[in-house]
Write a protein that holds these residues in place. Structure first.
Motif, PDB file in Angstrom:
ATOM      1  N   UNK A  47       9.206   3.569   1.344  1.00 53.12           N
ATOM      2  CA  UNK A  47       9.596   2.216   0.950  1.00 53.12           C
ATOM      3  C   UNK A  47      10.106   2.325  -0.491  1.00 53.12           C
ATOM      4  N   UNK A  48      11.382   2.624  -0.605  1.00 57.95           N
ATOM      5  CA  UNK A  48      11.943   2.823  -1.927  1.00 57.95           C
ATOM      6  C   UNK A  48      11.328   4.034  -2.599  1.00 57.95           C
ATOM      7  N   UNK A  49      10.785   3.840  -3.800  1.00 62.99           N
ATOM      8  CA  UNK A  49      10.183   4.926  -4.557  1.00 62.99           C
ATOM      9  C   UNK A  49       8.903   5.435  -3.901  1.00 62.99           C
ATOM     10  N   UNK A  50       8.240   4.584  -3.104  1.00 60.57           N
ATOM     11  CA  UNK A  50       6.900   4.894  -2.605  1.00 60.57           C
ATOM     12  C   UNK A  50       6.949   5.409  -1.167  1.00 60.57           C
ATOM     13  N   UNK A  51       5.955   6.227  -0.795  1.00 66.37           N
ATOM     14  CA  UNK A  51       5.846   6.592   0.625  1.00 66.37           C
ATOM     15  C   UNK A  51       5.438   5.374   1.436  1.00 66.37           C
ATOM     16  N   UNK A  52       5.679   5.401   2.734  1.00 62.58           N
ATOM     17  CA  UNK A  52       5.237   4.323   3.619  1.00 62.58           C
ATOM     18  C   UNK A  52       3.726   4.486   3.812  1.00 62.58           C
ATOM     19  N   UNK A  53       2.968   3.602   3.172  1.00 55.26           N
ATOM     20  CA  UNK A  53       1.518   3.753   3.143  1.00 55.26           C
ATOM     21  C   UNK A  53       0.858   3.517   4.493  1.00 55.26           C
ATOM     22  N   UNK A  54       1.588   2.986   5.458  1.00 54.15           N
ATOM     23  CA  UNK A  54       1.033   2.778   6.792  1.00 54.15           C
ATOM     24  C   UNK A  54       0.423   4.065   7.342  1.00 54.15           C
ATOM     25  N   UNK A  55       1.040   5.210   7.023  1.00 54.75           N
ATOM     26  CA  UNK A  55       0.622   6.477   7.617  1.00 54.75           C
ATOM     27  C   UNK A  55      -0.705   6.996   7.055  1.00 54.75           C
ATOM     28  N   UNK A  56      -1.135   6.470   5.940  1.00 57.11           N
ATOM     29  CA  UNK A  56      -2.299   7.024   5.273  1.00 57.11           C
ATOM     30  C   UNK A  56      -3.563   6.255   5.631  1.00 57.11           C
ATOM     31  N   UNK A  57      -4.692   6.900   5.389  1.00 57.27           N
ATOM     32  CA  UNK A  57      -5.970   6.283   5.715  1.00 57.27           C
ATOM     33  C   UNK A  57      -6.196   5.076   4.810  1.00 57.27           C
ATOM     34  N   UNK A  58      -6.249   3.897   5.406  1.00 54.61           N
ATOM     35  CA  UNK A  58      -6.350   2.648   4.632  1.00 54.61           C
ATOM     36  C   UNK A  58      -7.513   2.683   3.652  1.00 54.61           C
ATOM     37  N   UNK A  59      -8.649   3.162   4.127  1.00 55.47           N
ATOM     38  CA  UNK A  59      -9.876   3.001   3.372  1.00 55.47           C
ATOM     39  C   UNK A  59     -10.086   4.083   2.329  1.00 55.47           C
TER      40      UNK A  59
END
Length: 453
Positions: free
Chosen positions: A254-266
């Motif tokens: 997402x622009x500069x950032x990775x798509x955080x959906x893929x990472x462990x939320x907690x």
């Protein structure tokens, strides 16, 4: 938060992680072409619209089950309606869209029929209808009830072969993880607006959504689907899809950032305190060779697929685990390394999917898988909420499979339900999750099941 189903023999199965039942949805059509005729085209009293399941060939009350308002079996029919709920309206307002008309929502909260392919009886308000899973009905509607018709002719006319576990998993994953159509991906942006976190387990979802009886006629026409096969292939296809989407440049950032959906939320959404006495909430995970403080990839399905490989396809287990470790390591290296590692892990998962789909099942397979989920090799990997919740879903759905397949009695299963429920209690919510407490509860549940072998 995990809730427990209370429908018939499925008592104790989690309906879904924070899904509230109503957000379950199916994938895009399997066969290209043909009109979507709508649920009403299947709802006649001589077809699938009876009030009671007393049909001679199939139950014929499938529509009533699909519409059931109080259980997970009716979740697909409620998928469109939840867009107008308080939560749905809040999410839409935050995103600046109209949920009931936006493709960002409708691709999964309704049968994904292109406007030009909608027949006169098709209604978006039906939610995810029959054709959301079985494919557009124009070409096969008549053939599947014609005297002398057969399953092969239905498939030739475009009916989706959901008896094939790989096809079923891919169909479900289009919405329960991500598909190829715009809107079939719940990004971190959408979750930040309030959408529940997604989780996928094929055998559990199949049990909750099953509208038919697997009787002798079904087995003769379509084969006997093993729950262990569905569980294992579902895990393989989930990892395969995760890696395919993760290495897609259009969806992995997402622009500069990775798509955080893929990472462990907690790993990020935990209490933060500032003071002289630190409080570590991170546990070293032997399955993730990553530096301290690195956000981990959400590997809930990867952990379960490792179990499936070790117990059901041991010749491929080492290769898969090596690909997994390399993938985690690549997170600290660079984008090119991550993409290459994800491609290798996708290929390893695909090879496992083929092997797990083609092997025979029976004997003590389910017992072996349950034991492996809680053994000394796997249990230390349950350091985070998502992977732990996936593990207890597996234990429970396989226990119910043992009952259905006559491996253990209903009474024996009921006798150890308290042990399984303690494991559920350990993942009742992310806020109260305690890794050591979960591992202890899971081990007790697995030992209780093993004692019945």
């Amino acid at each position: 938060m995990l809730s427990r189903a209370v429908r018939g023999p499925l008592s104790g199965i989690a309906t879904a992680l924070a899904f509230a039942g109503a957000l379950m949805a199916a994938g895009a059509a399997y066969a290209a072409g043909g009109q979507y005729l709508g649920v009403a085209s299947c709802a006649g009293s001589t077809c699938h619209g009876r009030a009671e399941g007393n049909g001679a060939v199939v139950r014929q009350d499938e529509i009533a089950t699909w519409q059931e308002p109080s259980s997970a079996s009716g979740a697909h029919s409620r998928a469109y309606a939840v867009l107008s709920s308080l939560r749905g309206r809040q999410i839409a307002a935050t995103l600046g869209i109209e949920a009931t008309s936006s493709g960002e929502c409708l691709q999964c909260h309704a049968t994904p029929a292109p406007a030009a392919a909608r027949g006169p009886r098709f209604q978006l308000s039906d939610g995810v209808g029959c054709e959301g899973c079985h494919g557009p009905a124009e070409r096969w509607l008549a053939t599947h009830y014609t005297v002398g018709g057969n399953h092969a002719s239905n498939l030739a006319a475009g009916l989706v072969p959901l008896e094939n576990p790989q096809v079923r998993a891919r169909q479900c994953l289009d919405c329960h993880f991500a598909g190829s159509e715009p809107g079939q991906f719940v990004t971190h942006r959408v979750m930040a607006a309030g959408h529940p976190r997604l989780s996928f387990e094929l055998d559990l979802f199949s049990a909750l959504q099953q509208h038919h009886d697997v009787d002798a006629d079904y087995v003769r026409r379509k084969g006997d689907l093993s729950s262990v096969r569905l569980w294992a292939v579902g895990q393989a296809e989930a990892v395969r899809r995760e890696m395919a989407v993760f290495r897609d440049p259009a969806r992995n950032s997402q622009g500069l950032y990775p798509e955080f959906f893929f990472f462990d939320c907690h790993s990020c959404h935990r209490a933060i305190t500032d003071g002289p006495q630190r409080r570590l909430t991170f546990e070293t995970n032997p399955g993730r060779p990553i530096r301290f403080g690195t956000p981990p990839f959400n590997d809930e399905n990867i952990i379960m697929l490792s179990v499936a490989a070790r117990t059901l396809a041991p010749a491929q287990a080492a290769k898969f685990d090596e690909a997994t470790a390399a993938f985690h390591r690549s997170m600290g290296q660079g984008r090119a390394e991550v993409a290459a590692a994800a491609q290798r892990l996708e290929a390893a998962a695909g090879a496992l999917s083929d092997a797990l789909s083609q092997r025979g099942y029976g004997g003590n397979d389910a017992f072996r898988v349950v034991a492996a989920i809680a053994d000394r090799t796997t249990a230390p990997r349950f350091t985070d909420y998502a992977g732990s919740a996936q593990a207890v879903m597996a234990i429970d759905t396989l226990l119910n499979a043992m009952v259905r397949e006559g491996r253990i009695t209903v009474g024996a299963a009921a006798g150890i339900r308290a042990s399984v429920n303690r494991a559920y209690g350990a993942v009742e919510s992310p806020e109260s999750y305690n890794p050591a407490g979960f591992r202890s509860a899971l081990g007790q549940a697995a030992r209780s099941i093993e004692a019945l072998q």
